[in-house]
Write a protein that holds these residues in place. Structure first.
Motif, PDB file in Angstrom:
ATOM      1  N   MET A  50       0.800  -1.226   0.000  1.00 33.90           N
ATOM      2  CA  MET A  50       0.000   0.000   0.000  1.00 33.90           C
ATOM      3  C   MET A  50       0.836   1.281   0.000  1.00 33.90           C
ATOM      4  SD  MET A  50      -3.037  -0.895  -0.485  1.00 33.90           S
ATOM      5  CE  MET A  50      -4.464  -0.134   0.212  1.00 33.90           C
ATOM      6  N   VAL A  53       2.035   1.803  -3.540  1.00 32.77           N
ATOM      7  CA  VAL A  53       0.976   2.350  -4.398  1.00 32.77           C
ATOM      8  C   VAL A  53       0.771   3.837  -4.106  1.00 32.77           C
ATOM      9  CG1 VAL A  53      -1.501   2.245  -4.921  1.00 32.77           C
ATOM     10  CG2 VAL A  53      -0.177   0.130  -4.705  1.00 32.77           C
ATOM     11  N   GLY A  54       0.733   4.189  -2.812  1.00 30.08           N
ATOM     12  CA  GLY A  54       0.583   5.596  -2.435  1.00 30.08           C
ATOM     13  C   GLY A  54       1.731   6.450  -2.931  1.00 30.08           C
ATOM     14  N   ILE A 117      -4.997   0.410   4.692  1.00 31.04           N
ATOM     15  CA  ILE A 117      -5.453   1.623   4.007  1.00 31.04           C
ATOM     16  C   ILE A 117      -4.648   2.837   4.472  1.00 31.04           C
ATOM     17  CG2 ILE A 117      -7.396   3.231   3.793  1.00 31.04           C
ATOM     18  CD1 ILE A 117      -7.730   0.826   2.041  1.00 31.04           C
ATOM     19  N   LEU A 120      -1.454   3.475   2.679  1.00 29.70           N
ATOM     20  CA  LEU A 120      -1.572   4.131   1.376  1.00 29.70           C
ATOM     21  C   LEU A 120      -1.336   5.634   1.528  1.00 29.70           C
ATOM     22  CD1 LEU A 120      -2.449   3.779  -1.686  1.00 29.70           C
ATOM     23  CD2 LEU A 120      -4.710   4.469  -0.891  1.00 29.70           C
TER      24      LEU A 120
END
Length: 190
Positions: A50, A53-54, A117, A120
């Protein structure tokens, strides 16, 4: 970001996974290190993926918001940390740990996603801080894996007694790191 700050961030990010891992350990009659390893690999893998991706997303927009990036980092870390503090103070659900004696792949993927989450958002802030992403996600993933494995063992041994305290500490650490970054960029501290 120093290695100590990265490690503290990794520990703080892993507190949700620790809490869920503790729940998973509650229903073990005896410690099962294979199960703890599988849980740790799922949580650690998602917790590493995550922020990557962030970071990729944040890198695309860095040129547009460089002048306010420290405010964004402070805001993101404060929101994540503040929610963790709120959740810890509010206390967990009475029946928050479902009693099951087997691993469900869909559930494990869902829990791994849900507990990562916040990573991210941290990954987005890493892009603004020009953090070296590959070593950072490795530290976050390995740290979360080990802490999740420990959570299974602690859950099996002691139950959910410490999960709210761990979440509170994790939230405070994230807010403190965000505040230090903001004050450093504003020139208030060195």
């Amino acid at each position: 970001m120093s290695f100590i700050e990265l490690l503290l961030t990794a520990v703080a990010l892993s507190m949700d996974a620790f809490a869920v891992s503790t729940c998973k350990g509650l229903n073990l009659r005896a410690m099962n290190w294979k199960r703890a390893g599988i849980i740790g690999l799922f949580f650690g893998g998602f917790q590493a993926l995550m922020p990557l991706v962030g970071w990729l997303l944040g890198s695309q927009f860095e040129h547009l918001i460089t002048s306010v990036d420290h405010w964004i980092v402070f805001g993101l870390l404060s929101l994540i940390g503040g929610k963790m503090i709120f959740d810890a103070v509010k206390g967990g659900d009475e029946d928050g740990c479902a009693v099951e004696d087997k691993l469900n792949l869909k559930e494990l993927i869902g829990l791994s996603f849900a507990t990562s989450i916040d990573a991210l958002a941290v990954g987005i802030s890493f892009a603004f801080l020009n953090v070296k992403i590959l070593p950072s996600v490795a530290v976050i993933g390995v740290t979360t894996c080990l802490i999740s494995m420990a959570g299974v063992a602690i859950g099996q041994k002691f139950g959910a007694k410490y999960q709210d305290r761990a979440t509170l500490v994790g939230g405070i650490v994230l807010v403190a790191i965000g505040l230090r970054i903001l004050l450093s960029h504003l020139g208030i501290i060195g």
